[in-house]
Design an enzyme around this catalytic site. Structure first.
Site, PDB file in Angstrom:
ATOM      1  N   HIS A  91     -10.364  -5.431  -2.566  1.00 20.61           N
ATOM      2  CA  HIS A  91      -9.043  -5.774  -2.019  1.00 20.61           C
ATOM      3  C   HIS A  91      -9.126  -6.064  -0.535  1.00 20.61           C
ATOM      4  O   HIS A  91      -9.978  -5.528   0.171  1.00 20.61           O
ATOM      5  CB  HIS A  91      -8.044  -4.635  -2.244  1.00 20.61           C
ATOM      6  CG  HIS A  91      -8.549  -3.300  -1.791  1.00 20.61           C
ATOM      7  ND1 HIS A  91      -9.446  -2.551  -2.518  1.00 20.61           N
ATOM      8  CD2 HIS A  91      -8.301  -2.588  -0.661  1.00 20.61           C
ATOM      9  CE1 HIS A  91      -9.720  -1.437  -1.881  1.00 20.61           C
ATOM     10  NE2 HIS A  91      -9.053  -1.431  -0.733  1.00 20.61           N
ATOM     11  N   PHE A  92      -8.222  -6.920  -0.090  1.00 16.92           N
ATOM     12  CA  PHE A  92      -7.982  -7.093   1.336  1.00 16.92           C
ATOM     13  C   PHE A  92      -6.741  -6.296   1.703  1.00 16.92           C
ATOM     14  O   PHE A  92      -5.754  -6.294   0.960  1.00 16.92           O
ATOM     15  CB  PHE A  92      -7.721  -8.569   1.680  1.00 16.92           C
ATOM     16  CG  PHE A  92      -8.952  -9.425   1.684  1.00 16.92           C
ATOM     17  CD1 PHE A  92      -9.975  -9.215   2.598  1.00 16.92           C
ATOM     18  CD2 PHE A  92      -9.078 -10.472   0.781  1.00 16.92           C
ATOM     19  CE1 PHE A  92     -11.115 -10.014   2.605  1.00 16.92           C
ATOM     20  CE2 PHE A  92     -10.215 -11.278   0.784  1.00 16.92           C
ATOM     21  CZ  PHE A  92     -11.228 -11.050   1.698  1.00 16.92           C
ATOM     22  N   HIS A  93      -6.789  -5.648   2.876  1.00 15.51           N
ATOM     23  CA  HIS A  93      -5.603  -5.047   3.479  1.00 15.51           C
ATOM     24  C   HIS A  93      -5.012  -6.071   4.453  1.00 15.51           C
ATOM     25  O   HIS A  93      -5.764  -6.697   5.220  1.00 15.51           O
ATOM     26  CB  HIS A  93      -5.972  -3.822   4.330  1.00 15.51           C
ATOM     27  CG  HIS A  93      -6.540  -2.674   3.565  1.00 15.51           C
ATOM     28  ND1 HIS A  93      -5.825  -1.539   3.287  1.00 15.51           N
ATOM     29  CD2 HIS A  93      -7.778  -2.462   3.047  1.00 15.51           C
ATOM     30  CE1 HIS A  93      -6.585  -0.677   2.636  1.00 15.51           C
ATOM     31  NE2 HIS A  93      -7.778  -1.208   2.472  1.00 15.51           N
TER      32      HIS A  93
ATOM     33  N   ASP B 130       0.852  -1.189   0.000  1.00 20.26           N
ATOM     34  CA  ASP B 130       0.000   0.000   0.000  1.00 20.26           C
ATOM     35  C   ASP B 130       0.886   1.236   0.000  1.00 20.26           C
ATOM     36  O   ASP B 130       1.849   1.336   0.760  1.00 20.26           O
ATOM     37  CB  ASP B 130      -0.915  -0.017   1.245  1.00 20.26           C
ATOM     38  CG  ASP B 130      -2.045   0.990   1.147  1.00 20.26           C
ATOM     39  OD1 ASP B 130      -1.769   2.200   0.942  1.00 20.26           O
ATOM     40  OD2 ASP B 130      -3.208   0.587   1.289  1.00 20.26           O
TER      41      ASP B 130
HETATM   42  P1  5GP Z   1      -9.495   1.456   0.624  1.00 26.21           P
HETATM   43  O1  5GP Z   1      -9.444   2.868   1.145  1.00 26.21           O
HETATM   44  O2  5GP Z   1     -10.297   1.385  -0.662  1.00 26.21           O
HETATM   45  O3  5GP Z   1      -9.880   0.432   1.615  1.00 26.21           O
HETATM   46  O4  5GP Z   1      -7.997   1.087   0.252  1.00 26.21           O
HETATM   47  C1  5GP Z   1      -7.354   1.559  -0.883  1.00 26.21           C
HETATM   48  C2  5GP Z   1      -5.892   1.577  -0.569  1.00 26.21           C
HETATM   49  O5  5GP Z   1      -5.188   1.697  -1.784  1.00 26.21           O
HETATM   50  C3  5GP Z   1      -5.476   2.770   0.306  1.00 26.21           C
HETATM   51  O6  5GP Z   1      -4.938   2.304   1.527  1.00 26.21           O
HETATM   52  C4  5GP Z   1      -4.458   3.509  -0.544  1.00 26.21           C
HETATM   53  O7  5GP Z   1      -3.366   3.975   0.192  1.00 26.21           O
HETATM   54  C5  5GP Z   1      -4.051   2.466  -1.566  1.00 26.21           C
HETATM   55  N1  5GP Z   1      -3.696   3.034  -2.858  1.00 26.21           N
HETATM   56  C6  5GP Z   1      -4.387   3.970  -3.545  1.00 26.21           C
HETATM   57  N2  5GP Z   1      -3.760   4.261  -4.708  1.00 26.21           N
HETATM   58  C7  5GP Z   1      -2.650   3.477  -4.747  1.00 26.21           C
HETATM   59  C8  5GP Z   1      -1.596   3.326  -5.682  1.00 26.21           C
HETATM   60  O8  5GP Z   1      -1.558   3.975  -6.728  1.00 26.21           O
HETATM   61  N3  5GP Z   1      -0.612   2.434  -5.384  1.00 26.21           N
HETATM   62  C9  5GP Z   1      -0.636   1.694  -4.228  1.00 26.21           C
HETATM   63  N4  5GP Z   1       0.382   0.852  -4.044  1.00 26.21           N
HETATM   64  N5  5GP Z   1      -1.616   1.812  -3.311  1.00 26.21           N
HETATM   65  C10 5GP Z   1      -2.611   2.702  -3.561  1.00 26.21           C
END
Ligand code: 5GP
Ligand code: ZN
Length: 143
Positions: free
Chosen positions: A98-100, A29
């Protein structure tokens, strides 16, 4: 629709890739909650948890379990969170499921929101409300 994660899959955007197979991609991330915070995504675009077909989800969960173990051991973490944010109020910002995997260390920080207390008799009401949809959606579960 433009999707940053699809761009990463298609090598149109860079990422620090950790693992890849036919169905799954995993990378760091870009805004980690802790260093080594990993994302695990299906190689096919699905908006959220509810739209991932069950076979694909099985593969994704299998990879997530494997990678959680790898992240924990490689970083000597004390634990980890596996999180999936779905929808705007839940904090989803990228609409490619996605999973974190967030490595956790003793005394690093707390992720616990303030909890509620059920008012008298309201717990069964919530139970009934949710249960009434189980029969309605049973075909999805069995299908
Ligand atoms: P969400 O907020 O949808 O649960 O998680 C999306 C995650 O994707 C966020 O933690 C954010 O930091 C990550 N993210 C967003 N854009 C990018 C990117 O261009 N590259 C990477 N490696 N992570 C990203
Ligand atoms: Zn996508």
């Amino acid at each position: 629709m433009e999707c940053i994660f699809c761009n990463i899959i298609d090598h149109k955007a860079e990422a620090e890739i950790i693992f890849e197979d036919e169905h799954v991609l995993s990378f760091l991330d870009i805004q980690p909650v802790n260093y080594g915070h990993v994302l695990v995504i299906p190689k096919t675009h699905y908006d959220n948890f509810l739209t991932v077909p069950k076979d694909e989800l099985g593969k994704l969960i299998h990879a997530t379990q494997f990678l959680a173990g790898v992240v924990k051991r490689s970083l000597n973490a004390d634990g980890f969170n596996v999180i999936s944010n779905n929808g705007n109020p839940a904090g989803q910002s990228v609409y490619h499921f996605h999973f974190h995997i967030i490595p956790r260390f003793n005394n690093d920080f707390t992720l616990k929101p303030k909890t509620k207390i059920y008012g008298s008799g309201t717990m069964p009401e919530y139970g009934n409300q949710i249960r009434s949809f189980i029969s309605k959606y049973k075909d999805i579960y069995n299908g």
